[in-house]
Design a protein around this motif. Structure first.
Motif, PDB file in Angstrom:
ATOM      1  N   VAL A 178       0.819  -0.670  -0.225  1.00  0.00           N
ATOM      2  CA  VAL A 178      -0.548  -0.206   0.371  1.00  0.00           C
ATOM      3  C   VAL A 178       1.258   1.818  -0.108  1.00  0.00           C
ATOM      4  CG1 VAL A 178      -1.574  -1.278   0.957  1.00  0.00           C
ATOM      5  CG2 VAL A 178      -0.125  -0.060   2.513  1.00  0.00           C
ATOM      6  N   ASP A 179       0.217   2.767   0.023  1.00  0.00           N
ATOM      7  CA  ASP A 179       1.009   3.623  -0.107  1.00  0.00           C
ATOM      8  C   ASP A 179       2.574   3.530  -1.342  1.00  0.00           C
ATOM      9  OD1 ASP A 179      -0.761   5.381   1.917  1.00  0.00           O
ATOM     10  OD2 ASP A 179       0.628   3.867   3.319  1.00  0.00           O
ATOM     11  N   ILE A 180       1.540   3.511  -2.383  1.00  0.00           N
ATOM     12  CA  ILE A 180       3.239   3.163  -3.453  1.00  0.00           C
ATOM     13  C   ILE A 180       3.555   3.954  -4.516  1.00  0.00           C
ATOM     14  CG2 ILE A 180       3.829   1.346  -5.474  1.00  0.00           C
ATOM     15  CD1 ILE A 180       1.457  -0.980  -4.983  1.00  0.00           C
ATOM     16  N   SER A 181       4.660   4.090  -4.612  1.00  0.00           N
ATOM     17  CA  SER A 181       5.407   5.314  -4.557  1.00  0.00           C
ATOM     18  C   SER A 181       6.524   4.395  -5.916  1.00  0.00           C
ATOM     19  CB  SER A 181       6.079   6.112  -4.211  1.00  0.00           C
ATOM     20  OG  SER A 181       6.973   6.898  -5.020  1.00  0.00           O
ATOM     21  N   ILE A 182       6.425   4.662  -6.948  1.00  0.00           N
ATOM     22  CA  ILE A 182       7.210   3.877  -7.999  1.00  0.00           C
ATOM     23  C   ILE A 182       7.742   4.992  -9.229  1.00  0.00           C
ATOM     24  CG2 ILE A 182       7.384   2.605 -10.086  1.00  0.00           C
ATOM     25  CD1 ILE A 182       4.736   1.576  -9.108  1.00  0.00           C
ATOM     26  N   ASP A 183       8.883   5.022  -9.010  1.00  0.00           N
ATOM     27  CA  ASP A 183       9.711   6.288  -9.965  1.00  0.00           C
ATOM     28  C   ASP A 183      10.972   5.418 -11.063  1.00  0.00           C
ATOM     29  OD1 ASP A 183      10.606   8.543 -10.832  1.00  0.00           O
ATOM     30  OD2 ASP A 183      11.838   9.090  -8.821  1.00  0.00           O
ATOM     31  N   ASP A 184      11.655   6.256 -11.141  1.00  0.00           N
ATOM     32  CA  ASP A 184      12.270   5.377 -12.157  1.00  0.00           C
ATOM     33  C   ASP A 184      14.261   6.538 -12.314  1.00  0.00           C
ATOM     34  OD1 ASP A 184      11.755   7.701 -14.164  1.00  0.00           O
ATOM     35  OD2 ASP A 184      12.134   6.734 -15.852  1.00  0.00           O
ATOM     36  N   GLU A 185      14.825   5.983 -12.079  1.00  0.00           N
ATOM     37  CA  GLU A 185      16.496   6.602 -12.543  1.00  0.00           C
ATOM     38  C   GLU A 185      17.327   6.152 -13.282  1.00  0.00           C
ATOM     39  OE1 GLU A 185      18.229   4.842  -8.293  1.00  0.00           O
ATOM     40  OE2 GLU A 185      16.967   6.317  -7.797  1.00  0.00           O
ATOM     41  N   THR A 186      18.253   6.989 -13.742  1.00  0.00           N
ATOM     42  CA  THR A 186      19.018   6.874 -14.880  1.00  0.00           C
ATOM     43  C   THR A 186      20.491   7.267 -13.920  1.00  0.00           C
ATOM     44  OG1 THR A 186      17.919   7.189 -16.783  1.00  0.00           O
ATOM     45  CG2 THR A 186      20.419   6.375 -16.628  1.00  0.00           C
ATOM     46  N   LEU A 187      21.315   5.485 -13.553  1.00  0.00           N
ATOM     47  CA  LEU A 187      23.226   5.582 -12.700  1.00  0.00           C
ATOM     48  C   LEU A 187      23.925   5.474 -14.036  1.00  0.00           C
ATOM     49  CD1 LEU A 187      22.245   2.532 -10.097  1.00  0.00           C
ATOM     50  CD2 LEU A 187      22.033   5.242 -10.273  1.00  0.00           C
ATOM     51  N   TRP A 188      24.430   6.947 -13.908  1.00  0.00           N
ATOM     52  CA  TRP A 188      25.273   7.550 -15.560  1.00  0.00           C
ATOM     53  C   TRP A 188      26.976   6.114 -14.722  1.00  0.00           C
ATOM     54  CZ3 TRP A 188      23.922   8.613 -19.950  1.00  0.00           C
ATOM     55  CH2 TRP A 188      22.099   8.805 -19.430  1.00  0.00           C
ATOM     56  N   HIS A 189      27.463   5.734 -15.402  1.00  0.00           N
ATOM     57  CA  HIS A 189      28.457   5.206 -15.749  1.00  0.00           C
ATOM     58  C   HIS A 189      29.622   5.504 -16.687  1.00  0.00           C
ATOM     59  CE1 HIS A 189      27.408   3.242 -11.495  1.00  0.00           C
ATOM     60  NE2 HIS A 189      26.070   2.522 -12.905  1.00  0.00           N
ATOM     61  N   PHE A 190      31.211   5.083 -15.963  1.00  0.00           N
ATOM     62  CA  PHE A 190      31.527   5.421 -17.571  1.00  0.00           C
ATOM     63  C   PHE A 190      31.471   4.743 -18.118  1.00  0.00           C
ATOM     64  CE2 PHE A 190      35.329   5.096 -19.623  1.00  0.00           C
ATOM     65  CZ  PHE A 190      36.284   6.453 -19.866  1.00  0.00           C
ATOM     66  N   GLY A 191      31.058   5.400 -20.214  1.00  0.00           N
ATOM     67  CA  GLY A 191      30.645   3.973 -21.102  1.00  0.00           C
ATOM     68  C   GLY A 191      29.277   3.530 -20.777  1.00  0.00           C
ATOM     69  N   TYR A 192      28.135   3.784 -20.094  1.00  0.00           N
ATOM     70  CA  TYR A 192      27.724   3.036 -19.490  1.00  0.00           C
ATOM     71  C   TYR A 192      26.225   3.370 -19.038  1.00  0.00           C
ATOM     72  CZ  TYR A 192      28.253   0.005 -15.339  1.00  0.00           C
ATOM     73  OH  TYR A 192      28.894  -0.377 -14.550  1.00  0.00           O
ATOM     74  N   ALA A 193      25.443   3.364 -19.070  1.00  0.00           N
ATOM     75  CA  ALA A 193      23.936   4.216 -18.322  1.00  0.00           C
ATOM     76  C   ALA A 193      23.358   2.613 -17.642  1.00  0.00           C
ATOM     77  CB  ALA A 193      23.093   5.006 -19.058  1.00  0.00           C
ATOM     78  N   ARG A 194      22.967   2.470 -17.111  1.00  0.00           N
ATOM     79  CA  ARG A 194      21.442   1.498 -15.722  1.00  0.00           C
ATOM     80  C   ARG A 194      20.564   2.337 -15.732  1.00  0.00           C
ATOM     81  NH1 ARG A 194      22.309  -3.101 -14.110  1.00  0.00           N
ATOM     82  NH2 ARG A 194      24.832  -3.091 -13.727  1.00  0.00           N
ATOM     83  N   GLN A 195      19.330   1.947 -16.601  1.00  0.00           N
ATOM     84  CA  GLN A 195      18.052   2.466 -15.991  1.00  0.00           C
ATOM     85  C   GLN A 195      17.057   1.883 -14.988  1.00  0.00           C
ATOM     86  OE1 GLN A 195      14.771   2.880 -18.946  1.00  0.00           O
ATOM     87  NE2 GLN A 195      14.105   4.398 -18.157  1.00  0.00           N
ATOM     88  N   CYS A 196      16.850   1.736 -13.437  1.00  0.00           N
ATOM     89  CA  CYS A 196      15.989   1.272 -12.574  1.00  0.00           C
ATOM     90  C   CYS A 196      15.207   1.861 -12.039  1.00  0.00           C
ATOM     91  CB  CYS A 196      17.573   1.601 -11.301  1.00  0.00           C
ATOM     92  SG  CYS A 196      18.898   1.111 -11.635  1.00  0.00           S
TER      93      CYS A 196
END
Length: 64
Positions: free
Chosen positions: A33-51
């Motif tokens: 309950v009381d759910i909050s959903i967000d996305d973020e991008t983690l930037w690294h050298f040479g690649y990015a990871r979306q979470c």
């Protein structure tokens, strides 16, 4: 995950998988309950990871 910030290297993140993983964090959780959903991008050298980030209150039965 994206190599060189443009080329897909893995499957895109899934909201359903994120919710399922959030329910498994606390044993005995029946629903969230009381759910909050967000996305973020983690930037690294040479690649990015979306979470996908899920924050919620877990309801259920405590493990025995």
């Amino acid at each position: 995950m994206q190599g060189l910030y443009l080329l897909p290297m893995d499957e895109p993140p899934s909201t359903q998988q994120a919710l399922k993983a959030a329910k498994q964090v606390i044993p005995g959780t029946h629903f969230l309950v009381d759910i909050s959903i967000d996305d973020e991008t983690l930037w690294h050298f040479g690649y990015a990871r979306q979470c996908i980030v899920v924050q919620a209150t877990a309801w259920g039965e405590p493990p025995p």
